[in-house]
Design a protein around this motif. Structure first.
Motif, short mmCIF file in Angstrom:
data_model
loop_
_atom_site.label_atom_id
_atom_site.label_comp_id
_atom_site.label_asym_id
_atom_site.label_seq_id
_atom_site.Cartn_x
_atom_site.Cartn_y
_atom_site.Cartn_z
N ASP A 458 0.83 -1.21 0.00
CA ASP A 458 0.00 0.00 0.00
C ASP A 458 0.86 1.26 0.00
O ASP A 458 0.55 2.25 -0.69
N ALA A 459 1.95 1.26 0.78
CA ALA A 459 2.83 2.43 0.82
C ALA A 459 3.51 2.63 -0.53
O ALA A 459 3.65 3.77 -1.01
N CYS A 460 3.96 1.55 -1.14
CA CYS A 460 4.59 1.67 -2.47
C CYS A 460 3.60 2.20 -3.50
O CYS A 460 3.94 3.08 -4.33
N LEU A 461 2.38 1.70 -3.47
CA LEU A 461 1.38 2.18 -4.42
C LEU A 461 1.07 3.65 -4.22
O LEU A 461 0.88 4.41 -5.19
N ALA A 462 1.03 4.09 -2.97
CA ALA A 462 0.73 5.51 -2.69
C ALA A 462 1.76 6.43 -3.33
O ALA A 462 1.42 7.49 -3.87
N LEU A 463 3.04 6.04 -3.29
CA LEU A 463 4.08 6.88 -3.88
C LEU A 463 4.20 6.69 -5.39
O LEU A 463 4.54 7.63 -6.11
N LEU A 464 3.94 5.48 -5.87
CA LEU A 464 3.98 5.27 -7.32
C LEU A 464 2.94 6.13 -8.03
O LEU A 464 3.15 6.59 -9.16
N ARG A 465 1.82 6.38 -7.38
CA ARG A 465 0.74 7.13 -8.00
C ARG A 465 0.88 8.64 -7.81
O ARG A 465 0.07 9.40 -8.36
#
Length: 558
Positions: A458-465
């Protein structure tokens, strides 16, 4: 400077920062006393020392103890008696009291320095600690009332292993480093590790009055506890050695004028082991920031690419990272994960690190089989394993430059050096809360609980977006790293500590600084004698410089 298994040998955990320290503090004269960690390290050779440093002595504590002397019956009995006294204090330490008994109350220190005195005057201490009386002393301490239950169940094989391990740990007491203008003539002793590696500094402090500075970037008690899980020794041996290392750490912290750690996490360990917090200092490790300047000032790396850098071992929890990336791919099919691994220590091909890396490769092949989809062609796996750290491999800076986001997934961590390198490269980070991670990144990255692939994803997705947020976090991370974690900051801190300790210590006069009548010889060691070239021969005393009221100039001699 007293080192153990590091500088000035070409390999070792403490090599880099010690090398920067010695080369960076050119106004001090360094005498380096180095103990190697094994024959492979000695075969790798020694690093060249700058003009203001010299290799004073070396030792091979891993080699069979052969100092040319054999203790007599009286010496063996004396060593066994001192060992029994030392072990009574060790076995009485159950590890439940952080501070332990008052200093000197349990007899550990007197027994320890008694063994050192025995080694200095008679020699043959390693053989004495392997003798039959010494083995009986180990057995008596383990069987004594009040000892740990695991010790009372020790077998004969356990007693032999424990006696061998104790002798090896105490072997620095036998080093010939303390007399004849050697370590006893220094103005300051800087031990760059705790535990057995600090024993030469303890001896110099006890018998010669040399102030002691101890640096622990990895707390030796913690390191021993982690290694004990993998060494295959029985519960009795592990319990005895754990108690010994706790008690030795307490003695080191008591005798040191100052103790430095690399982060607050290690500092809390030191406090729990009995260190006085008024004598503790935190000196963060220094990184060579210029290596990452081009990446840090350049554009962001490849879009939707996650990067991991480190040594493949279970504590890094690459299994959780791979499962987290599988969750990321469900939402972001174009995402990629590039794992940059450093070569494992101690060879390659059949070690634990190689086995773990093979396990991770197999898991990646299972989770991400080559398939054709909208983002990748057949045979283009979204997870890649690449190596850095060898001549033909990419540089670490190139690894961080390859992606837009750096992931750190450890469950066991000291100071996260790779995370700081990512910060110097201006990369946003997602990390697990282990060791000194939070202390290192401050508020410049996202932190999730360890062993939680869903939270990591979830943390990785938040920054990827959110590329704008990534850019803000990356810039803040680089600014923080440049302020706190550079080599210049590290040099300034240790240079200040050296001057602080020396200023509170009495002037130490070497034997050649007094004449035959015992009167001081003025300017026996002039400052210009430290300079390279023709000034090296300026150590004589001119006739006009002698006088009854002059005193020798003080030398800074870590």
């Amino acid at each position: 400077m007293v080192t153990h298994g590091g500088y000035p040998y070409a390999k070792g955990e403490s090599r880099l920062w010690c090398e920067r320290l010695v080369h960076g503090l050119a106004r001090h004269q360094f005498d380096v006393y180095a103990a190697s960690s094994g024959p492979e390290q000695e075969r790798s050779g020694l690093l060249p020392l700058p003009p203001h440093a010299r290799l004073a002595a070396t030792a091979s504590p891993w080699a069979p103890p052969e100092d040319g002397t054999a203790p007599g019956r009286r010496g063996r009995r004396r060593a066994a008696g001192l060992l029994a006294e030392l072990l009574r204090a060790v076995c009485a330490d159950d590890g439940t009291r952080p501070g332990g008994p008052a200093h000197g109350a349990d007899g550990f220190d007197e027994a320890l320095y008694g063994l050192a005195e025995l080694a200095r005057t008679h020699g043959g201490l390693p053989a004495a600690l392997r003798s039959e009386p010494a083995l009986r002393a180990v057995e008596s301490a383990c069987r004594a009332p009040g000892s740990h239950r695991a010790l009372r169940d020790a077998t004969a094989a356990d007693l032999l292993r424990a006696a061998d391990a104790l002798e090896h740990a105490l072997r620095p007491l036998s080093f010939d480093w303390y007399q004849g203008g050697a370590l006893d003539a220094a103005d300051l002793c800087h031990a760059v590790s705790g535990g057995p590696g600090a024993l030469p500094g303890l001896v110099a402090k006890r018998f010669c009055g040399v102030p002691l500075l101890v640096t622990e970037y990895g707390v030796q008690v913690r390191t021993h506890h982690l290694a004990a899980r993998r060494d295959g020794r029985g519960p009795a041996v592990r319990a005895l050695l754990a108690a010994f290392h706790r008690r030795l750490a307490r003695e080191v912290y008591t005798q040191a004028a100052l103790v430095t750690s690399g982060n607050a996490h290690a500092r809390r360990w030191q406090e729990q082991c009995g260190a006085d917090r008024t004598r503790l200092r935190t000196v963060h490790p220094g990184m060579a920031a210029e290596r990452f300047a081009a990446v840090g000032e350049g554009p962001e790396g490849e879009e939707r690419t996650l990067v991991w850098v480190g040594r493949p071992e279970p504590g890094k929890d690459l299994v959780a990272l791979l499962h987290a990336f599988a969750e990321v791919r469900k939402t972001e099919p174009a995402a990629r994960l590039r794992l940059f691994t450093t070569p494992p220590q101690g060879g390659r091909g059949d070690g634990p690190a190689d086995a773990y890396l093979a396990q991770c490769r197999a898991l990646a092949a299972q989770l991400f089989p080559d398939e054709a989809d909208g983002a990748h062609a057949v045979g283009d796996n979204p997870v890649s394993f690449e190596e850095i750290g060898s001549p033909e491999a990419p540089e670490p800076a190139d690894a961080y430059a390859a992606g837009c986001l750096v992931v750190h997934s450890s469950v066991v961590e000291g100071f996260p050096a790779t995370l700081v390198e990512a910060m110097l490269c201006g990369r946003a980070t997602v990390s697990t809360d282990a060791g000194a991670v939070v202390e290192a990144i401050g508020g410049t990255g996202l932190v999730v609980p360890p062993r939680n692939p869903r939270a990591l994803a979830d943390a990785c997705l938040a920054l990827l977006r959110d590329p704008e947020r990534r850019a803000r976090l990356g810039a803040a991370a680089r600014a923080r790293a440049l302020e706190l974690f550079t080599a210049e900051q590290n040099l300034t801190a240790f240079g200040g500590l050296y001057l602080e300790l020396i200023s509170h210590s009495p002037v130490r006069r070497a034997a050649e600084a007094v004449d035959a009548a015992g009167d001081p010889v003025p300017f026996a060691h002039p400052a210009e004698s430290r300079l390279p070239g023709r000034w090296n021969g300026a150590g004589h005393v001119p006739a006009w410089a002698s006088g009854p009221d002059t005193a020798p100039a003080k030398e800074v001699h870590p």
